[in-house]
Write a protein that holds these residues in place. Structure first.
Motif, PDB file in Angstrom:
ATOM      1  N   ALA A 288       0.832  -1.207   0.000  1.00  0.00           N
ATOM      2  CA  ALA A 288       0.000   0.000   0.000  1.00  0.00           C
ATOM      3  C   ALA A 288       0.865   1.254   0.000  1.00  0.00           C
ATOM      4  N   ALA A 289       1.985   1.221   0.738  1.00  0.00           N
ATOM      5  CA  ALA A 289       2.890   2.372   0.751  1.00  0.00           C
ATOM      6  C   ALA A 289       3.510   2.588  -0.625  1.00  0.00           C
ATOM      7  N   VAL A 290       3.881   1.503  -1.302  1.00  0.00           N
ATOM      8  CA  VAL A 290       4.431   1.603  -2.657  1.00  0.00           C
ATOM      9  C   VAL A 290       3.408   2.226  -3.598  1.00  0.00           C
ATOM     10  N   ASP A 291       2.168   1.763  -3.520  1.00  0.00           N
ATOM     11  CA  ASP A 291       1.126   2.290  -4.400  1.00  0.00           C
ATOM     12  C   ASP A 291       0.827   3.757  -4.096  1.00  0.00           C
ATOM     13  N   ALA A 292       0.840   4.111  -2.814  1.00  0.00           N
ATOM     14  CA  ALA A 292       0.575   5.504  -2.452  1.00  0.00           C
ATOM     15  C   ALA A 292       1.665   6.421  -2.986  1.00  0.00           C
ATOM     16  N   ALA A 293       2.921   5.973  -2.905  1.00  0.00           N
ATOM     17  CA  ALA A 293       4.035   6.793  -3.398  1.00  0.00           C
ATOM     18  C   ALA A 293       4.003   6.932  -4.911  1.00  0.00           C
ATOM     19  N   ALA A 294       3.476   5.923  -5.597  1.00  0.00           N
ATOM     20  CA  ALA A 294       3.426   5.943  -7.068  1.00  0.00           C
ATOM     21  C   ALA A 294       2.209   6.684  -7.604  1.00  0.00           C
ATOM     22  N   GLY A 295       1.214   6.923  -6.759  1.00  0.00           N
ATOM     23  CA  GLY A 295      -0.010   7.554  -7.207  1.00  0.00           C
ATOM     24  C   GLY A 295      -0.275   8.870  -6.507  1.00  0.00           C
ATOM     25  N   PRO A 296      -1.539   9.254  -6.449  1.00  0.00           N
ATOM     26  CA  PRO A 296      -1.876  10.541  -5.831  1.00  0.00           C
ATOM     27  C   PRO A 296      -1.902  10.509  -4.313  1.00  0.00           C
ATOM     28  N   GLY A 297      -1.812   9.317  -3.733  1.00  0.00           N
ATOM     29  CA  GLY A 297      -1.870   9.210  -2.284  1.00  0.00           C
ATOM     30  C   GLY A 297      -0.564   9.604  -1.631  1.00  0.00           C
ATOM     31  N   ARG A 298      -0.542   9.478  -0.318  1.00  0.00           N
ATOM     32  CA  ARG A 298       0.654   9.812   0.465  1.00  0.00           C
ATOM     33  C   ARG A 298       0.974   8.637   1.369  1.00  0.00           C
ATOM     34  N   PRO A 299       2.183   8.095   1.282  1.00  0.00           N
ATOM     35  CA  PRO A 299       2.523   6.965   2.141  1.00  0.00           C
ATOM     36  C   PRO A 299       2.598   7.390   3.598  1.00  0.00           C
TER      37      PRO A 299
END
Length: 234
Positions: free
Chosen positions: A79-90
């Motif tokens: 989830a942290a990887v996906d957040a860093a790659a997208g609009p989210g924030r890890p």
């Protein structure tokens, strides 16, 4: 989190772990080897593969609990990887690794330690709580599996140091790296994760306090990761 739902449900045997391993391999394939995320991903992949082998060999007394814990643990990293790659924030514990992953003054061992610190210091505690909620049990019921996974991590610690420490021709770098490695303890991080998990479980009926505890834990672990990633001179 939608694309990670396949990893959050308990799975029999090691099939769910196999899916996590495949995802980690895909992450590694997409990154240059020197990237800080790639460095940690290789370390975590080796640990997950070792857990998978233990599951396949029947070395966990409760395979369902061990698999659930392993998957709940992995989903936090993914989830942290996906957040860093997208609009989210890890989470704060992961941000230093993503911020410094391409810094030329940060060594591979530092990336590995920062990632391990984030994942064990923060994610493991939350994974224990998630596992207990999934299985409907108290933390004590998964303590043996927690300890067994921790033993696997400890067994790999020396190999990680040997692979990532620079050779004898780079002693100028090795001295501060040795200091960093000696300043951080996997055993203490694991003990802290278990204590935090028990505290969070005790606070489960008090969401406000539990949320504050998680936020403070996230920030404190992130501060340690940031210090571990202090750039070193060439």
């Amino acid at each position: 989190m939608a694309q990670l739902e396949q990893f959050t449900a308990p799975a029999r045997g090691s099939g769910g772990v196999d899916a996590v391993v495949a995802r980690m391999r895909a992450i590694g394939d997409d990154l240059p080897p020197r990237d800080g995320l790639a460095v940690f991903n290789r370390v975590y992949l080796s640990v997950t593969e070792e857990v998978d082998r233990h599951l396949g060999a029947g070395r966990f007394a409760d395979a369902r609990a061990a698999t659930t814990l392993d998957l709940q643990f992995a989903v936090r990293y993914l989830a942290a990887v996906d957040a860093a790659a997208g609009p989210g924030r890890p989470p704060a514990c992961w941000r230093p690794l993503f911020q410094y992953r391409r810094h030329p003054g940060v060594r591979p061992l530092q990336f590995a330690l920062a990632g391990i610190n984030a994942h064990i210091g923060h994610d493991l505690a939350l994974a224990v709580v998630d596992t207990c909620r999934t299985l409907g049990c108290e933390p004590a019921a998964v303590e043996d599996e927690f300890d067994r996974v921790g033993d696997i991590l400890v067994s790999l610690e020396e190999r990680i140091r040997e692979e990532l420490m620079p050779g004898p021709d780079l002693l100028q770098i090795a001295d501060p790296l040795t200091h960093l490695f000696g300043s951080w303890s996997l055993e203490r991080a694991r003990d802290g994760a278990w204590a935090a998990a028990r505290a969070l479980w005790a606070l489960r009926e008090h969401p406000g306090l539990a949320g504050e505890f998680r936020e403070r834990l996230d920030g404190a672990v992130g501060l340690v990761s940031r210090m571990l990633l202090t750039p070193l001179p060439d």
